[in-house]
Each structure stands twice: as structure tokens, then as C-alpha cells.
Design a protein around this motif. Sequence first.
Motif, PDB file in Angstrom:
ATOM      1  N   GLU A  45     -66.768 -44.786 -15.705  1.00 17.40           N
ATOM      2  CA  GLU A  45     -67.188 -45.556 -14.528  1.00 17.40           C
ATOM      3  C   GLU A  45     -67.679 -46.944 -14.938  1.00 17.40           C
ATOM      4  OE1 GLU A  45     -68.555 -41.849 -11.632  1.00 17.40           O
ATOM      5  OE2 GLU A  45     -69.984 -42.717 -13.046  1.00 17.40           O
ATOM      6  N   ASN A  46     -68.382 -47.027 -16.068  1.00 18.03           N
ATOM      7  CA  ASN A  46     -68.795 -48.334 -16.586  1.00 18.03           C
ATOM      8  C   ASN A  46     -67.586 -49.215 -16.869  1.00 18.03           C
ATOM      9  OD1 ASN A  46     -71.795 -49.124 -17.593  1.00 18.03           O
ATOM     10  ND2 ASN A  46     -71.617 -46.901 -17.417  1.00 18.03           N
ATOM     11  N   LEU A  47     -66.574 -48.638 -17.509  1.00 16.51           N
ATOM     12  CA  LEU A  47     -65.371 -49.406 -17.825  1.00 16.51           C
ATOM     13  C   LEU A  47     -64.658 -49.848 -16.545  1.00 16.51           C
ATOM     14  CD1 LEU A  47     -63.965 -47.321 -20.823  1.00 16.51           C
ATOM     15  CD2 LEU A  47     -65.276 -49.452 -20.927  1.00 16.51           C
ATOM     16  N   GLN A  48     -64.601 -48.965 -15.562  1.00 14.30           N
ATOM     17  CA  GLN A  48     -63.968 -49.315 -14.284  1.00 14.30           C
ATOM     18  C   GLN A  48     -64.695 -50.474 -13.595  1.00 14.30           C
ATOM     19  OE1 GLN A  48     -64.101 -45.431 -12.497  1.00 14.30           O
ATOM     20  NE2 GLN A  48     -62.051 -44.854 -13.239  1.00 14.30           N
ATOM     21  N   MET A  49     -66.015 -50.559 -13.794  1.00 13.73           N
ATOM     22  CA  MET A  49     -66.781 -51.667 -13.201  1.00 13.73           C
ATOM     23  C   MET A  49     -66.300 -53.014 -13.732  1.00 13.73           C
ATOM     24  SD  MET A  49     -68.973 -50.656 -10.947  1.00 13.73           S
ATOM     25  CE  MET A  49     -70.221 -51.926 -10.845  1.00 13.73           C
ATOM     26  N   GLY A  50     -65.800 -53.014 -14.971  1.00 14.45           N
ATOM     27  CA  GLY A  50     -65.272 -54.257 -15.523  1.00 14.45           C
ATOM     28  C   GLY A  50     -64.041 -54.759 -14.797  1.00 14.45           C
ATOM     29  N   ALA A  51     -63.349 -53.844 -14.124  1.00 17.88           N
ATOM     30  CA  ALA A  51     -62.111 -54.201 -13.400  1.00 17.88           C
ATOM     31  C   ALA A  51     -62.332 -54.293 -11.896  1.00 17.88           C
ATOM     32  CB  ALA A  51     -61.030 -53.168 -13.711  1.00 17.88           C
ATOM     33  N   HIS A  52     -63.590 -54.458 -11.476  1.00 16.08           N
ATOM     34  CA  HIS A  52     -63.873 -54.368 -10.027  1.00 16.08           C
ATOM     35  C   HIS A  52     -63.249 -55.509  -9.223  1.00 16.08           C
ATOM     36  CE1 HIS A  52     -67.022 -57.320 -10.963  1.00 16.08           C
ATOM     37  NE2 HIS A  52     -67.073 -57.570  -9.683  1.00 16.08           N
ATOM     38  N   THR A  53     -62.901 -56.622  -9.881  1.00 20.49           N
ATOM     39  CA  THR A  53     -62.272 -57.730  -9.154  1.00 20.49           C
ATOM     40  C   THR A  53     -60.746 -57.613  -9.130  1.00 20.49           C
ATOM     41  OG1 THR A  53     -62.160 -59.111 -11.143  1.00 20.49           O
ATOM     42  CG2 THR A  53     -64.144 -59.308  -9.775  1.00 20.49           C
ATOM     43  N   ARG A  54     -60.208 -56.573  -9.772  1.00 24.02           N
ATOM     44  CA  ARG A  54     -58.754 -56.426  -9.895  1.00 24.02           C
ATOM     45  C   ARG A  54     -58.233 -55.342  -8.943  1.00 24.02           C
ATOM     46  NH1 ARG A  54     -57.816 -55.331 -16.154  1.00 24.02           N
ATOM     47  NH2 ARG A  54     -55.662 -55.137 -15.378  1.00 24.02           N
ATOM     48  N   ASN A  55     -56.970 -55.439  -8.585  1.00 19.51           N
ATOM     49  CA  ASN A  55     -56.355 -54.389  -7.761  1.00 19.51           C
ATOM     50  C   ASN A  55     -54.983 -53.970  -8.293  1.00 19.51           C
ATOM     51  OD1 ASN A  55     -54.780 -56.559  -7.014  1.00 19.51           O
ATOM     52  ND2 ASN A  55     -55.698 -56.788  -4.979  1.00 19.51           N
ATOM     53  N   ASP A  56     -54.699 -54.331  -9.550  1.00 19.46           N
ATOM     54  CA  ASP A  56     -53.417 -53.959 -10.173  1.00 19.46           C
ATOM     55  C   ASP A  56     -53.599 -52.633 -10.900  1.00 19.46           C
ATOM     56  OD1 ASP A  56     -55.180 -55.470 -11.871  1.00 19.46           O
ATOM     57  OD2 ASP A  56     -53.590 -55.615 -13.360  1.00 19.46           O
ATOM     58  N   LYS A  57     -53.323 -51.536 -10.212  1.00 18.47           N
ATOM     59  CA  LYS A  57     -53.643 -50.204 -10.737  1.00 18.47           C
ATOM     60  C   LYS A  57     -52.966 -49.928 -12.081  1.00 18.47           C
ATOM     61  CE  LYS A  57     -54.848 -47.833  -6.459  1.00 18.47           C
ATOM     62  NZ  LYS A  57     -54.548 -46.687  -5.551  1.00 18.47           N
ATOM     63  N   ALA A  58     -51.708 -50.318 -12.200  1.00 21.53           N
ATOM     64  CA  ALA A  58     -50.985 -50.056 -13.452  1.00 21.53           C
ATOM     65  C   ALA A  58     -51.613 -50.852 -14.599  1.00 21.53           C
ATOM     66  CB  ALA A  58     -49.516 -50.408 -13.302  1.00 21.53           C
ATOM     67  N   GLY A  59     -51.951 -52.101 -14.338  1.00 23.95           N
ATOM     68  CA  GLY A  59     -52.574 -52.941 -15.358  1.00 23.95           C
ATOM     69  C   GLY A  59     -53.935 -52.414 -15.771  1.00 23.95           C
ATOM     70  N   ILE A  60     -54.705 -51.954 -14.793  1.00 25.41           N
ATOM     71  CA  ILE A  60     -56.025 -51.382 -15.086  1.00 25.41           C
ATOM     72  C   ILE A  60     -55.881 -50.141 -15.959  1.00 25.41           C
ATOM     73  CG2 ILE A  60     -58.027 -50.223 -14.050  1.00 25.41           C
ATOM     74  CD1 ILE A  60     -57.677 -52.156 -11.640  1.00 25.41           C
ATOM     75  N   ALA A  61     -54.909 -49.284 -15.622  1.00 25.62           N
ATOM     76  CA  ALA A  61     -54.676 -48.070 -16.413  1.00 25.62           C
ATOM     77  C   ALA A  61     -54.272 -48.419 -17.844  1.00 25.62           C
ATOM     78  CB  ALA A  61     -53.606 -47.210 -15.748  1.00 25.62           C
ATOM     79  N   ASN A  62     -53.428 -49.446 -17.992  1.00 25.37           N
ATOM     80  CA  ASN A  62     -53.007 -49.878 -19.326  1.00 25.37           C
ATOM     81  C   ASN A  62     -54.192 -50.399 -20.132  1.00 25.37           C
ATOM     82  OD1 ASN A  62     -50.318 -49.222 -19.002  1.00 25.37           O
ATOM     83  ND2 ASN A  62     -49.726 -51.265 -18.274  1.00 25.37           N
TER      84      ASN A  62
END
Length: 238
Positions: free
Chosen positions: A99-116
Motif C-alpha cells: 500500500e505504501n508503494l501504491q501511494m507513490g503512484a497515486h497521481t498515475r492511472n496507467d495500470k499496466a505501467g504501475i504493475a511493471n
Amino acid sequence: MTDALLKVEDLKVAYGGIHAVKGINLEVRQGELVALIGANGAGKSTTLKTLVGLVKPAGGSITFNGENTARLAPYHYVNRGLVLVPEGRGVFPRLTVEENLQMGAHTRNDKAGIANDMARVYDLFPRLKERRLQLAGTLSGGEQQMVAIGRAIMSRPRLLLLDEPSMGLAPIIVQKIFDIIRMIAAEGVTMLLVEQNAKLALETADRGYVMESGRITLADDAKVLLANEAIQQAYLGE
């Protein structure tokens, strides 16, 4: 010589009547790892906080990617790719590692990129993958530092600011953290590093600045600073 990604000119910062930063100039070019070293209280952390809007400057200019950013609200900086890993790590203790790591991507909406990028962070920090469902507040200091750096990577920084990443960590963990910093730099991430361990910082960096009492007193290639006798006596214990 490429144009500077970050250019700081005559930056002044004051707390009440105390002048913490007294008209400094520095720059970071694309792809560089630049170290900012100096004694405690020199103004290094204040400089980083000012670069991301947490402290307002009393004067001077900050140009990031060609834009004057000196007066932006802090939340605008992440969208522009200017990301701080704060002193003391600043993890969310009641959230899990993931969840901490996901917070780093909170401004993004590119699911595939976030997963990568999540997979990339777990490749860099296998320990975090093992502990991905563990609350961040229960981790060791070194593991929390890994979370803080991983969280910053998740925001895809154009410039990563690292404030004292070795503070309070055992020497063997410090070496691991700096191995990761070198790997991230090798992938082309531009970094400005504030670090109390001057020798390790200069061995890792391309260039360095020395800050004393709110002023930049030396600036040169990191190897030149490492060989400087005055620097060795003041900061390297030699």
C-alpha cells in the motif's frame, strides 16, 4: 554540456530571523547523480525541502525543467517529476508495504505501467516482496528506507531527491542502500543526494557541492572533491 534539469540561483531561506540558506547556486543536469555534503546544520535538508515547496524561499529562483517552480504548492512537484525521499523515511506505518508503494503512484492511472514499476521495485528490493503484506511500521529502519525509495520510484521521478538515506542504519544496510542508489542511477534516473557519509556520497556521485553555514563553499567533480585535503580533514576523517 546539456542544459540543467534543475537550476538554483541565489536561493535564500530564512526561519524567523535565522538565515538557513544564504544565496546558493547549484544545478543538476539530466542523468547526473549530484551529492550535497556538509556538516549538520549546514542547510542541506532545508535546501531539499525548499526545492519541493515544503519551505518557501526568501529569495532567489528555482528552475526545474525550464519552469520557475519556486512558488508552487508542494503537491504540484510530484506531477512534474520532482520527488523527495525525506530524512527519517516518512513511511505510512499503518499501511502495508504494498500500500505504501501504491501511494507513490497515486497521481498515475496507467495500470499496466504501475504493475511493471511495482515488479521493478520488487526486483530491486526482494526483501520488500517478501514483506509486501506487512505493516510498514513494523519493519526495520533499513527496510523502511527501501520502502521510501521504492515509493519514490513508483512516481516515475525525473529528479529524485534523497535526504540522508544512510541515517541511523547499520553499515551493511547502508552499503545495500547505496548499491541500489547506484543501480537506479545507472538506469538513467537523475538524483540529488544529501548525505552525512561524505565519502560514500562522493564515491557514488558524478559531481558534488560542499555546503557550510548556509553557503556553497566548493563545487567540483566528485573525484576532485574526494582528493581535496581540506575535504578529507573536515568530512572524511583522514
